[in-house]
Design a protein around this motif. Structure first.
Motif, PDB file in Angstrom:
ATOM      1  N   VAL A  20      42.633  -0.494  -4.625  1.00  0.00           N
ATOM      2  CA  VAL A  20      42.434  -1.683  -3.816  1.00  0.00           C
ATOM      3  C   VAL A  20      41.473  -1.315  -2.683  1.00  0.00           C
ATOM      4  O   VAL A  20      41.528  -0.205  -2.149  1.00  0.00           O
ATOM      5  CB  VAL A  20      43.781  -2.189  -3.248  1.00  0.00           C
ATOM      6  N   VAL A  21      40.598  -2.240  -2.348  1.00  0.00           N
ATOM      7  CA  VAL A  21      39.638  -1.987  -1.293  1.00  0.00           C
ATOM      8  C   VAL A  21      40.367  -1.516  -0.027  1.00  0.00           C
ATOM      9  O   VAL A  21      41.438  -2.018   0.313  1.00  0.00           O
ATOM     10  CB  VAL A  21      38.774  -3.252  -1.038  1.00  0.00           C
ATOM     11  N   ARG A  22      39.825  -0.478   0.570  1.00  0.00           N
ATOM     12  CA  ARG A  22      40.375   0.146   1.788  1.00  0.00           C
ATOM     13  C   ARG A  22      41.817   0.634   1.607  1.00  0.00           C
ATOM     14  O   ARG A  22      42.545   0.807   2.567  1.00  0.00           O
ATOM     15  CB  ARG A  22      40.306  -0.794   2.986  1.00  0.00           C
ATOM     16  N   GLU A 110      35.808  -8.155   3.377  1.00  0.00           N
ATOM     17  CA  GLU A 110      35.220  -7.102   2.546  1.00  0.00           C
ATOM     18  C   GLU A 110      34.209  -7.678   1.560  1.00  0.00           C
ATOM     19  O   GLU A 110      33.181  -7.071   1.290  1.00  0.00           O
ATOM     20  CB  GLU A 110      36.318  -6.333   1.802  1.00  0.00           C
ATOM     21  N   GLY A 111      34.510  -8.861   1.025  1.00  0.00           N
ATOM     22  CA  GLY A 111      33.603  -9.505   0.085  1.00  0.00           C
ATOM     23  C   GLY A 111      32.275  -9.872   0.708  1.00  0.00           C
ATOM     24  O   GLY A 111      31.220  -9.748   0.074  1.00  0.00           O
ATOM     25  N   LYS A 112      32.301 -10.304   1.945  1.00  0.00           N
ATOM     26  CA  LYS A 112      31.060 -10.682   2.637  1.00  0.00           C
ATOM     27  C   LYS A 112      30.178  -9.475   2.915  1.00  0.00           C
ATOM     28  O   LYS A 112      28.972  -9.623   3.082  1.00  0.00           O
ATOM     29  CB  LYS A 112      31.397 -11.392   3.943  1.00  0.00           C
ATOM     30  N   GLN A 113      30.769  -8.290   2.956  1.00  0.00           N
ATOM     31  CA  GLN A 113      30.001  -7.080   3.234  1.00  0.00           C
ATOM     32  C   GLN A 113      29.344  -6.505   1.984  1.00  0.00           C
ATOM     33  O   GLN A 113      28.604  -5.538   2.072  1.00  0.00           O
ATOM     34  CB  GLN A 113      30.905  -6.019   3.879  1.00  0.00           C
ATOM     35  N   ASN A 114      29.624  -7.090   0.831  1.00  0.00           N
ATOM     36  CA  ASN A 114      29.090  -6.579  -0.421  1.00  0.00           C
ATOM     37  C   ASN A 114      28.375  -7.718  -1.145  1.00  0.00           C
ATOM     38  O   ASN A 114      29.011  -8.684  -1.570  1.00  0.00           O
ATOM     39  CB  ASN A 114      30.229  -6.013  -1.280  1.00  0.00           C
ATOM     40  N   GLU A 118      31.041 -12.866  -4.814  1.00  0.00           N
ATOM     41  CA  GLU A 118      30.860 -14.275  -4.478  1.00  0.00           C
ATOM     42  C   GLU A 118      31.571 -14.584  -3.164  1.00  0.00           C
ATOM     43  O   GLU A 118      30.999 -15.180  -2.271  1.00  0.00           O
ATOM     44  CB  GLU A 118      31.405 -15.158  -5.598  1.00  0.00           C
ATOM     45  N   THR A 119      32.838 -14.204  -3.052  1.00  0.00           N
ATOM     46  CA  THR A 119      33.604 -14.488  -1.841  1.00  0.00           C
ATOM     47  C   THR A 119      34.459 -13.296  -1.433  1.00  0.00           C
ATOM     48  O   THR A 119      34.374 -12.824  -0.311  1.00  0.00           O
ATOM     49  CB  THR A 119      34.529 -15.705  -2.056  1.00  0.00           C
ATOM     50  N   TYR A 120      35.299 -12.831  -2.343  1.00  0.00           N
ATOM     51  CA  TYR A 120      36.279 -11.797  -2.024  1.00  0.00           C
ATOM     52  C   TYR A 120      35.951 -10.483  -2.724  1.00  0.00           C
ATOM     53  O   TYR A 120      35.275 -10.473  -3.749  1.00  0.00           O
ATOM     54  CB  TYR A 120      37.672 -12.228  -2.509  1.00  0.00           C
ATOM     55  N   GLN A 121      36.467  -9.409  -2.168  1.00  0.00           N
ATOM     56  CA  GLN A 121      36.465  -8.129  -2.875  1.00  0.00           C
ATOM     57  C   GLN A 121      37.880  -7.590  -2.820  1.00  0.00           C
ATOM     58  O   GLN A 121      38.407  -7.312  -1.747  1.00  0.00           O
ATOM     59  CB  GLN A 121      35.499  -7.119  -2.267  1.00  0.00           C
TER      60      GLN A 121
END
Length: 182
Positions: A20-22, A110-114, A118-121
């Motif tokens: 999972v991210v982070r 996190e999604g906005k940083q990648n 589209e929206t979420y990561q």
């Protein structure tokens, strides 16, 4: 990604990890772990995934996999894509999830940083595949996977953890139909 962390030989089994991210602890509820279990079952039945060992921890998953169908990297991509959507939906609809707003905010941030999102990561990028080239390495990875919940202090014996293939290797019946590496 370096040459050492790619799928080179689709004929060999691989040890893979995805997180999972982070390293957010999401898999604290059975409903979330069950989404992963269902996805693995689907890929076994419909995409040619060969599953030899698995464990779901609070923030990551370890698998030993092979394929008799699609390339492993494609199967893992599909698992991660599908489960991220289903998990985000489950979190957003879970009125008992005390961290719901925070989790959704975090995954959206996190999604906005990648730019690939589209929206979420939900998942970290990559799977860190390691080719299992000998019986010694296979045994090491099987032990590592099955002892993860013991090391975490969740159970005393690997086969006592429900979300793992340790039961299958202890002559029991696990949640997912796997292929034993004997």
């Amino acid at each position: 990604m370096s040459r050492g962390y790619k799928f080179h030989d689709q004929e060999r089994p691989y040890f893979v990890t995805f997180s999972v991210v982070r390293w957010i602890d999401v898999f604290t509820r059975r409903v979330y772990k069950d989404i992963l279990v269902d996805s693995l079952k689907y890929c076994i039945q419909n995409k040619g995934l060969e599953l030899y060992a698995w464990v779901i921890m609070s923030n990551h998953v370890h698998l030993i996999i092979g394929t008799k169908g699609q390339p492993m990297q494609d199967i893992l991509r599909d698992i991660k894509r599908h489960t991220s959507k289903m998990l985000l939906k489950a979190i957003s609809e879970n009125v008992q999830e005390s961290r719901r707003d925070w989790l959704l905010w975090f995954f959206e941030r996190e999604g906005k940083q990648n730019s690939n999102n589209e929206t979420y990561q939900f998942w970290q990028q990559g799977n860190h595949p390691i080719e299992l080239w000998s019986n010694t390495v296979i045994d090491q990875k099987l032990d590592y996977i099955h002892n993860n919940p013991v090391t975490a202090g969740w159970v005393d014996e690997p086969e006592h953890y429900l979300y793992s293939s340790a039961r299958d290797y202890a002559d029991g019946k696990g949640m997912i139909e796997i292929l034993l590496m004997v």
